[in-house]
Design a protein around this motif. Sequence first.
Motif, mmCIF file in Angstrom:
data_model
loop_
_atom_site.group_PDB
_atom_site.id
_atom_site.type_symbol
_atom_site.label_atom_id
_atom_site.label_comp_id
_atom_site.label_asym_id
_atom_site.label_seq_id
_atom_site.Cartn_x
_atom_site.Cartn_y
_atom_site.Cartn_z
ATOM 1 N N SER A 76 0.834 -1.109 -0.046
ATOM 2 C CA SER A 76 -0.185 0.122 -0.092
ATOM 3 C C SER A 76 0.836 1.168 0.133
ATOM 4 O O SER A 76 0.591 2.369 -0.716
ATOM 5 C CB SER A 76 -0.950 0.007 1.131
ATOM 6 N N ASN A 109 2.399 1.872 -3.449
ATOM 7 C CA ASN A 109 1.145 2.086 -4.418
ATOM 8 C C ASN A 109 1.116 3.474 -4.340
ATOM 9 O O ASN A 109 0.616 4.386 -5.228
ATOM 10 C CB ASN A 109 -0.115 1.458 -4.399
ATOM 11 N N ALA A 110 0.863 4.062 -2.960
ATOM 12 C CA ALA A 110 0.779 5.397 -2.652
ATOM 13 C C ALA A 110 1.920 6.453 -3.437
ATOM 14 O O ALA A 110 1.668 7.173 -3.676
ATOM 15 C CB ALA A 110 0.723 5.623 -1.305
ATOM 16 N N GLU A 144 6.309 8.687 -14.390
ATOM 17 C CA GLU A 144 5.655 7.222 -13.895
ATOM 18 C C GLU A 144 6.693 6.392 -13.512
ATOM 19 O O GLU A 144 7.601 6.031 -14.385
ATOM 20 C CB GLU A 144 4.817 6.647 -14.993
ATOM 21 N N CYS A 177 7.302 13.553 -3.374
ATOM 22 C CA CYS A 177 6.765 12.376 -2.809
ATOM 23 C C CYS A 177 7.516 11.682 -1.991
ATOM 24 O O CYS A 177 7.089 10.476 -1.416
ATOM 25 C CB CYS A 177 6.411 11.390 -4.253
ATOM 26 N N LYS A 223 3.221 9.454 -10.323
ATOM 27 C CA LYS A 223 2.450 9.520 -11.535
ATOM 28 C C LYS A 223 1.872 11.029 -11.700
ATOM 29 O O LYS A 223 1.752 11.444 -12.643
ATOM 30 C CB LYS A 223 1.460 8.412 -11.616
ATOM 31 N N ASP A 224 1.209 11.323 -10.579
ATOM 32 C CA ASP A 224 0.465 12.360 -10.260
ATOM 33 C C ASP A 224 1.280 13.712 -10.694
ATOM 34 O O ASP A 224 0.724 14.755 -10.823
ATOM 35 C CB ASP A 224 -0.214 12.646 -9.113
ATOM 36 N N ARG A 253 3.865 5.321 -5.833
ATOM 37 C CA ARG A 253 3.847 5.376 -7.376
ATOM 38 C C ARG A 253 2.792 6.360 -7.927
ATOM 39 O O ARG A 253 2.737 7.019 -8.968
ATOM 40 C CB ARG A 253 3.560 3.717 -7.830
ATOM 41 N N THR A 254 1.555 6.542 -7.176
ATOM 42 C CA THR A 254 0.655 7.276 -7.611
ATOM 43 C C THR A 254 0.939 8.485 -7.475
ATOM 44 O O THR A 254 0.794 9.454 -8.404
ATOM 45 C CB THR A 254 -0.672 7.041 -6.703
ATOM 46 N N CYS A 255 1.542 9.093 -6.434
ATOM 47 C CA CYS A 255 2.052 10.518 -6.328
ATOM 48 C C CYS A 255 3.136 10.840 -7.347
ATOM 49 O O CYS A 255 2.954 11.794 -8.026
ATOM 50 C CB CYS A 255 2.670 10.535 -4.752
ATOM 51 N N THR A 269 8.116 2.530 -12.824
ATOM 52 C CA THR A 269 7.494 1.217 -12.634
ATOM 53 C C THR A 269 8.247 0.187 -11.779
ATOM 54 O O THR A 269 7.914 -0.731 -11.227
ATOM 55 C CB THR A 269 7.441 0.557 -14.137
#
Length: 51
Positions: free
Chosen positions: A4, A7-8, A19, A40, A14-15, A10-12, A21
């Motif tokens: 989790s 994922n947080a 991005e 991030c 990307k936002d 990676r999302t940050c 991987t």
Amino acid sequence: MDDSALNAFRTCMKDNGAEVTGFRDVDRDDPAIKKALEKCRPLMPSGSPLR
């Protein structure tokens, strides 16, 4: 590594225009990566090689 938290992070990233991987493929000299990491880094999972 906590999924989790990863994922947080990676999302940050990307936002914020970078991005990610996997941590091995991160180009720390890329301006987009640098900018996203500034925002991030607090979300970065412990044990990450980017710390």
